[in-house]
Design a protein around this motif. Structure first.
Motif, PDB file in Angstrom:
ATOM      1  N   GLN A 146       1.205  -1.061  -0.071  1.00 25.40           N
ATOM      2  CA  GLN A 146       0.161  -0.095   0.154  1.00 25.40           C
ATOM      3  C   GLN A 146       0.777   1.142  -0.125  1.00 25.40           C
ATOM      4  OE1 GLN A 146      -3.750   0.356  -0.047  1.00 25.40           O
ATOM      5  NE2 GLN A 146      -3.630  -1.651  -0.775  1.00 25.40           N
ATOM      6  N   PHE A 147       1.809   1.364   0.916  1.00 24.00           N
ATOM      7  CA  PHE A 147       2.745   2.481   0.657  1.00 24.00           C
ATOM      8  C   PHE A 147       3.770   2.653  -0.859  1.00 24.00           C
ATOM      9  CE2 PHE A 147       6.941   5.014   1.780  1.00 24.00           C
ATOM     10  CZ  PHE A 147       7.256   5.665   2.742  1.00 24.00           C
ATOM     11  N   LEU A 148       4.387   1.396  -1.495  1.00 23.14           N
ATOM     12  CA  LEU A 148       4.512   2.161  -2.363  1.00 23.14           C
ATOM     13  C   LEU A 148       3.290   1.692  -3.499  1.00 23.14           C
ATOM     14  CD1 LEU A 148       6.535  -0.793  -2.251  1.00 23.14           C
ATOM     15  CD2 LEU A 148       7.555   1.186  -2.156  1.00 23.14           C
ATOM     16  N   GLY A 149       2.630   1.416  -3.178  1.00 21.05           N
ATOM     17  CA  GLY A 149       1.376   1.742  -4.620  1.00 21.05           C
ATOM     18  C   GLY A 149       2.350   0.742  -5.650  1.00 21.05           C
ATOM     19  N   VAL A 150       1.682  -0.653  -5.129  1.00 19.89           N
ATOM     20  CA  VAL A 150       2.075  -2.096  -6.005  1.00 19.89           C
ATOM     21  C   VAL A 150       0.865  -2.418  -7.196  1.00 19.89           C
ATOM     22  CG1 VAL A 150       2.582  -4.833  -6.009  1.00 19.89           C
ATOM     23  CG2 VAL A 150       3.677  -2.734  -4.237  1.00 19.89           C
TER      24      VAL A 150
ATOM     25  N   PRO B 250      -5.701 -15.880  -4.300  1.00 26.18           N
ATOM     26  CA  PRO B 250      -6.539 -15.996  -4.672  1.00 26.18           C
ATOM     27  C   PRO B 250      -6.994 -14.399  -3.469  1.00 26.18           C
ATOM     28  CG  PRO B 250      -6.870 -17.558  -4.576  1.00 26.18           C
ATOM     29  CD  PRO B 250      -5.196 -17.939  -3.932  1.00 26.18           C
ATOM     30  N   ASP B 251      -6.661 -14.546  -2.301  1.00 26.87           N
ATOM     31  CA  ASP B 251      -7.059 -13.784  -1.366  1.00 26.87           C
ATOM     32  C   ASP B 251      -6.097 -12.621  -1.489  1.00 26.87           C
ATOM     33  OD1 ASP B 251      -8.927 -15.157   0.000  1.00 26.87           O
ATOM     34  OD2 ASP B 251      -7.384 -16.042   1.011  1.00 26.87           O
ATOM     35  N   ARG B 252      -4.942 -12.649  -2.358  1.00 28.31           N
ATOM     36  CA  ARG B 252      -3.904 -11.002  -2.568  1.00 28.31           C
ATOM     37  C   ARG B 252      -4.616  -9.691  -2.825  1.00 28.31           C
ATOM     38  NH1 ARG B 252       1.972 -12.554  -3.924  1.00 28.31           N
ATOM     39  NH2 ARG B 252       1.505 -13.724  -2.486  1.00 28.31           N
ATOM     40  N   ARG B 253      -4.670  -8.739  -2.740  1.00 26.40           N
ATOM     41  CA  ARG B 253      -4.991  -8.071  -3.386  1.00 26.40           C
ATOM     42  C   ARG B 253      -3.618  -6.520  -3.552  1.00 26.40           C
ATOM     43  NH1 ARG B 253      -7.994 -11.137  -4.268  1.00 26.40           N
ATOM     44  NH2 ARG B 253     -10.458 -11.048  -4.793  1.00 26.40           N
ATOM     45  N   TYR B 254      -3.835  -5.886  -4.211  1.00 27.14           N
ATOM     46  CA  TYR B 254      -2.816  -5.170  -4.449  1.00 27.14           C
ATOM     47  C   TYR B 254      -3.058  -3.796  -4.675  1.00 27.14           C
ATOM     48  CZ  TYR B 254       0.600  -8.375  -5.723  1.00 27.14           C
ATOM     49  OH  TYR B 254       1.738  -9.268  -5.186  1.00 27.14           O
ATOM     50  N   PRO B 255      -2.531  -2.358  -4.058  1.00 24.61           N
ATOM     51  CA  PRO B 255      -3.719  -1.300  -4.627  1.00 24.61           C
ATOM     52  C   PRO B 255      -4.130  -1.134  -5.603  1.00 24.61           C
ATOM     53  CG  PRO B 255      -1.777  -0.882  -3.904  1.00 24.61           C
ATOM     54  CD  PRO B 255      -1.824  -2.723  -3.643  1.00 24.61           C
ATOM     55  N   LEU B 256      -3.091  -1.138  -6.756  1.00 18.70           N
ATOM     56  CA  LEU B 256      -3.188  -0.636  -8.125  1.00 18.70           C
ATOM     57  C   LEU B 256      -3.187  -2.232  -9.326  1.00 18.70           C
ATOM     58  CD1 LEU B 256      -0.665   2.461  -8.440  1.00 18.70           C
ATOM     59  CD2 LEU B 256      -3.412   2.303  -8.665  1.00 18.70           C
ATOM     60  N   PRO B 257      -4.172  -1.579 -10.267  1.00 21.30           N
ATOM     61  CA  PRO B 257      -4.217  -2.498 -11.619  1.00 21.30           C
ATOM     62  C   PRO B 257      -2.854  -3.086 -12.050  1.00 21.30           C
ATOM     63  CG  PRO B 257      -4.977  -0.997 -12.291  1.00 21.30           C
ATOM     64  CD  PRO B 257      -5.098  -0.628 -10.438  1.00 21.30           C
TER      65      PRO B 257
ATOM     66  N   THR C 194      -2.409   7.218 -11.906  1.00 20.98           N
ATOM     67  CA  THR C 194      -2.329   8.155 -10.772  1.00 20.98           C
ATOM     68  C   THR C 194      -2.417   7.415  -9.079  1.00 20.98           C
ATOM     69  OG1 THR C 194      -2.936  10.393 -11.626  1.00 20.98           O
ATOM     70  CG2 THR C 194      -2.930  10.294 -10.195  1.00 20.98           C
ATOM     71  N   TYR C 195      -1.479   8.083  -8.086  1.00 15.88           N
ATOM     72  CA  TYR C 195      -2.073   7.217  -6.796  1.00 15.88           C
ATOM     73  C   TYR C 195      -1.073   8.256  -5.557  1.00 15.88           C
ATOM     74  CZ  TYR C 195      -1.008   3.932  -3.450  1.00 15.88           C
ATOM     75  OH  TYR C 195      -1.878   2.843  -1.711  1.00 15.88           O
ATOM     76  N   ALA C 196      -2.797   8.934  -5.379  1.00 16.91           N
ATOM     77  CA  ALA C 196      -2.508   9.415  -3.443  1.00 16.91           C
ATOM     78  C   ALA C 196      -2.014   8.642  -2.903  1.00 16.91           C
ATOM     79  CB  ALA C 196      -4.161  10.358  -3.844  1.00 16.91           C
ATOM     80  N   HIS C 197      -0.885   9.488  -2.376  1.00 11.91           N
ATOM     81  CA  HIS C 197      -0.034   8.845  -0.863  1.00 11.91           C
ATOM     82  C   HIS C 197      -0.750   9.844   0.475  1.00 11.91           C
ATOM     83  CE1 HIS C 197       3.106   7.408   2.069  1.00 11.91           C
ATOM     84  NE2 HIS C 197       2.333   6.348   1.246  1.00 11.91           N
ATOM     85  N   PRO C 198      -0.148  10.093   1.062  1.00  9.59           N
ATOM     86  CA  PRO C 198      -0.381  10.471   2.510  1.00  9.59           C
ATOM     87  C   PRO C 198       0.895  11.337   2.004  1.00  9.59           C
ATOM     88  CG  PRO C 198      -1.372   8.774   3.803  1.00  9.59           C
ATOM     89  CD  PRO C 198      -0.494   8.138   1.789  1.00  9.59           C
ATOM     90  N   ALA C 199       2.066  10.999   1.655  1.00  8.96           N
ATOM     91  CA  ALA C 199       3.007  11.372   2.071  1.00  8.96           C
ATOM     92  C   ALA C 199       3.586  12.328   0.409  1.00  8.96           C
ATOM     93  CB  ALA C 199       4.741  10.620   2.050  1.00  8.96           C
TER      94      ALA C 199
ATOM     95  N   ARG D 252      15.485   3.018 -14.124  1.00  8.99           N
ATOM     96  CA  ARG D 252      15.602   4.271 -13.765  1.00  8.99           C
ATOM     97  C   ARG D 252      14.048   4.392 -14.751  1.00  8.99           C
ATOM     98  NH1 ARG D 252      16.238   2.977 -18.045  1.00  8.99           N
ATOM     99  NH2 ARG D 252      18.337   1.981 -17.135  1.00  8.99           N
ATOM    100  N   ASP D 253      13.584   5.486 -13.657  1.00  5.39           N
ATOM    101  CA  ASP D 253      12.276   6.456 -14.241  1.00  5.39           C
ATOM    102  C   ASP D 253      12.494   7.904 -14.126  1.00  5.39           C
ATOM    103  OD1 ASP D 253       9.736   7.763 -15.406  1.00  5.39           O
ATOM    104  OD2 ASP D 253       8.713   5.902 -13.712  1.00  5.39           O
ATOM    105  N   ALA D 254      12.388   8.713 -15.000  1.00  2.81           N
ATOM    106  CA  ALA D 254      12.391  10.580 -14.974  1.00  2.81           C
ATOM    107  C   ALA D 254      11.198  10.619 -13.884  1.00  2.81           C
ATOM    108  CB  ALA D 254      12.898  10.985 -16.040  1.00  2.81           C
ATOM    109  N   THR D 255      10.172  10.198 -13.970  1.00  5.75           N
ATOM    110  CA  THR D 255       9.199  10.736 -13.165  1.00  5.75           C
ATOM    111  C   THR D 255       8.867   9.578 -12.304  1.00  5.75           C
ATOM    112  OG1 THR D 255       7.793   8.760 -13.319  1.00  5.75           O
ATOM    113  CG2 THR D 255       8.201  10.418 -15.509  1.00  5.75           C
ATOM    114  N   THR D 256       8.216  10.321 -11.055  1.00  6.40           N
ATOM    115  CA  THR D 256       8.122   9.312  -9.484  1.00  6.40           C
ATOM    116  C   THR D 256       7.139   7.696  -9.127  1.00  6.40           C
ATOM    117  OG1 THR D 256       6.286  10.966  -8.965  1.00  6.40           O
ATOM    118  CG2 THR D 256       8.162  11.803  -8.784  1.00  6.40           C
ATOM    119  N   ALA D 257       7.058   7.218 -11.247  1.00  9.91           N
ATOM    120  CA  ALA D 257       5.995   7.001 -10.294  1.00  9.91           C
ATOM    121  C   ALA D 257       6.667   5.883 -10.298  1.00  9.91           C
ATOM    122  CB  ALA D 257       5.470   5.948 -12.097  1.00  9.91           C
ATOM    123  N   GLN D 258       8.466   5.399 -10.515  1.00 13.41           N
ATOM    124  CA  GLN D 258       8.873   3.983 -10.172  1.00 13.41           C
ATOM    125  C   GLN D 258       9.202   4.360  -8.914  1.00 13.41           C
ATOM    126  OE1 GLN D 258      11.475   2.579 -13.004  1.00 13.41           O
ATOM    127  NE2 GLN D 258      12.608   1.034 -11.771  1.00 13.41           N
ATOM    128  N   ARG D 259       8.897   3.580  -8.111  1.00 11.76           N
ATOM    129  CA  ARG D 259       9.058   3.555  -6.025  1.00 11.76           C
ATOM    130  C   ARG D 259      10.916   3.667  -6.056  1.00 11.76           C
ATOM    131  NH1 ARG D 259       5.874   6.661  -6.469  1.00 11.76           N
ATOM    132  NH2 ARG D 259       5.409   6.973  -4.154  1.00 11.76           N
TER     133      ARG D 259
END
Length: 218
Positions: free
Chosen positions: A133-137, A147-154, A187-192, A207-214
């Motif tokens: 959840q913190f990373l936005g996987v 089957p019970d596993r759920r990631y925060p993003l598709p 797009t992923y909204a994180h508290p920080a 590497r990624d020049a955006t902040t998308a790669q955590r």
């Protein structure tokens, strides 16, 4: 909040390295109100201006000094399998974040080798969830092997080689699923922080020049 401490000031904790191991420790200690200093061999690299979309051009991000494993028969590592700078090894990684196989924690019981971990896989699940959840996987919404596993993003869209492999596996009756990646598929909204989706290119696996790669410092 990041700050610098003068060498004359006493701090609570010093952590060596700002990679995938050191940075979470730094963050948690700082959140607990402790004064923490990080020591890093490399400098702070700017994603906007200093990350490169070319393997040769990104050589300055690599740890190019000799690196040896420990033990009585140390093995020399390649010179480009780790980063040198704030973020450590996460400056040079594919953002692949699979969970361990439950059997990895019970090698003695399962295979008669090594030792079993003193904790069970199920005890670690809340922590896996927290980190993901913190990373936005980004990952499969219905993971075939759990089957019970759920990631925060598709999942991130498959590139051409992955699509070809998927078609081949389907033809052979082999199950597949998009790999869980610490790369944002939307797009992923994180508290920080707020981060935008990853734009994949041929070189963006490391590497990624955006902040998308955590990376752990973002």
């Amino acid at each position: 909040m990041t700050r610098r401490y003068p060498t004359s000031e006493t701090v609570d904790i010093v952590v060596i390295g700002t990679g995938a191991g050191g940075s979470p420790v730094l963050a948690r200690l700082a959140q607990a109100g402790l004064s923490v200093v990080a020591l890093e061999a490399g400098r702070w690299w700017s994603p906007a201006t200093e990350y490169a979309q070319d393997e040769v051009a990104q050589a300055p991000l690599y740890w190019l000094d000799e690196r040896l494993s420990s033990g009585s028969d140390p093995t020399a590592f390649g010179k480009n399998n780790s980063g040198c700078g704030v973020g450590g090894s996460t400056l040079h990684y594919g953002a692949f974040v699979p969970r361990p196989d439950p059997r990895d924690l019970s090698l003695r019981t399962e295979f008669g080798l090594g030792q079993d971990w003193p904790i069970s896989y199920n005890e670690l699940i809340p922590y896996f969830n927290e980190v993901e959840q913190f990373l936005g996987v980004s990952g499969s919404s219905s993971y075939p092997w759990d089957p019970d596993r759920r990631y925060p993003l598709p999942p991130v869209a498959l590139n051409a080689p992955a699509q070809l492999m998927e078609r081949g596996c389907d033809a052979l009756g082999i199950r597949t699923a998009p790999a869980p990646l610490a790369t944002l598929s939307q797009t992923y909204a994180h508290p920080a922080m707020r981060s935008d989706p990853h734009v994949y290119s041929a070189a963006s696996v490391t590497r990624d020049a955006t902040t998308a790669q955590r990376r752990v410092w973002t």
